[in-house]
Scaffold this motif. Structure first.
Motif, short mmCIF file in Angstrom:
data_model
loop_
_atom_site.label_atom_id
_atom_site.label_comp_id
_atom_site.label_asym_id
_atom_site.label_seq_id
_atom_site.Cartn_x
_atom_site.Cartn_y
_atom_site.Cartn_z
N THR A 10 45.90 41.88 32.00
CA THR A 10 44.53 41.39 31.33
C THR A 10 44.49 40.09 30.68
O THR A 10 43.04 39.39 31.00
N HIS A 71 38.02 45.98 35.22
CA HIS A 71 38.23 44.89 34.79
C HIS A 71 39.09 44.74 36.70
O HIS A 71 40.18 45.01 37.20
N GLU A 259 43.74 47.86 35.79
CA GLU A 259 44.06 48.94 34.61
C GLU A 259 45.26 50.15 36.03
O GLU A 259 45.79 50.59 35.02
#
Length: 281
Positions: A10, A71, A259
């Motif tokens: 992330t 994402h 993810e």
């Protein structure tokens, strides 16, 4: 800009996404935008661009990236042929043992297998090339990629650096320090454990090979890498193609989904590797 104290997918996604966003804004006064593992360095001229304005723009991009429901990043996966246990790194390994290495009696691969609780060097090599790696940043020397293994944290290969840095490392050495793999783009000093040698250049300042026509450095942050073991015969064949100016890396475009990679790494890695099946050099 620092997005996390530790490297994770992330944080790295935020660094590369904000870097791309700032580059796309083409702000007058910005000299360079350089994403790293979990941070971002921006060089700028404060006489042209006010610091507070740059900070505001960057924070807006970060907020957009953090609050996005998806994402994902458009990137590519590149296959890198590697001659593991090659004679070039083996010779250098033997020159830098006493006073440099934690275990002078063995090889870097032997030591790496031991500290990861694996049976032998062969098992370590299988784990090393069995899953893809994310290029988290490029730097240290021109074109050198740092790569983060796309497996659950408890299965990541981790090996400490040499106790004292070497004064020599063969060009294209595949190395490892901490949880990061790298490929030394040029010959020079280094402290990462040495496992093998990549068969083709990743840095071409003359831009003679087809993969370097647009830029002299192969890797970009966000690229994915799949190591493929080769024997001496194939290594020599690739070297001949490099000399002839015909070599091209096998690669394919992919969408990297953070993810999905976190939720089920093994299944997601298979989909990434399948993208290479139909690709050509």
């Amino acid at each position: 800009m620092e997005f996390d104290e530790a490297m994770n997918l992330t944080a790295n996604y935020l660094a590369t996404t904000v870097a791309q966003g700032l580059t796309g804004l083409e702000l007058e006064g910005v000299v360079d935008v350089c994403p790293a593992n979990a941070s971002l360095l921006v060089r700028f001229d404060p006489d042209v661009l006010a610091p507070e304005e740059l900070k505001r723009r960057a924070q807006e991009l970060e907020s957009q990236a953090r609050t996005s429901t998806q994402h994902r990043a458009q990137t590519r996966i590149i296959e890198v042929p590697v001659w593991y246990q090659d004679p070039y790194t083996a010779e250098v390994v033997q020159r830098f043992r006493e006073g440099y290495h934690q275990d002078p009696s063995g090889t870097d691969l032997d030591y790496a297998a031991h500290v990861n609780g694996l049976s032998d060097a062969a098992e370590f090599i299988r784990r090393h090339h069995g899953s893809p790696w994310l290029v988290s940043m490029v730097g240290f020397v021109a074109g050198l990629p740092f790569m983060y293994q796309l497996v659950p944290r408890e299965r990541q290969l981790e090996v400490p650096k040499y106790l004292s840095p070497r004064t020599d490392t063969p060009p294209l050495t595949v190395g490892h320090g901490g949880c990061f793999a790298c490929i030394y783009s040029v010959r020079g000093a280094g402290g990462y454990q040495m496992f093998g040698i990549a068969a083709a250049p990743i840095y071409d300042p003359a831009q003679e090979l087809p993969d370097f026509r647009d830029f002299l450095i192969l890797f970009r942050p966000g690229d994915l890498v799949k190591f493929r073991p080769v024997d001496e015969a194939e290594y020599r064949s690739i070297q001949e193609q490099v000399e002839a100016g015909t070599w091209r890396f096998k690669q394919a475009p992919v969408t990297f989904d953070v993810e999905a990679a976190l939720a089920d790494p093994d299944t997601y890695n298979r989909t990434l590797l399948e993208a290479l099946d139909g690709a050509e050099n």
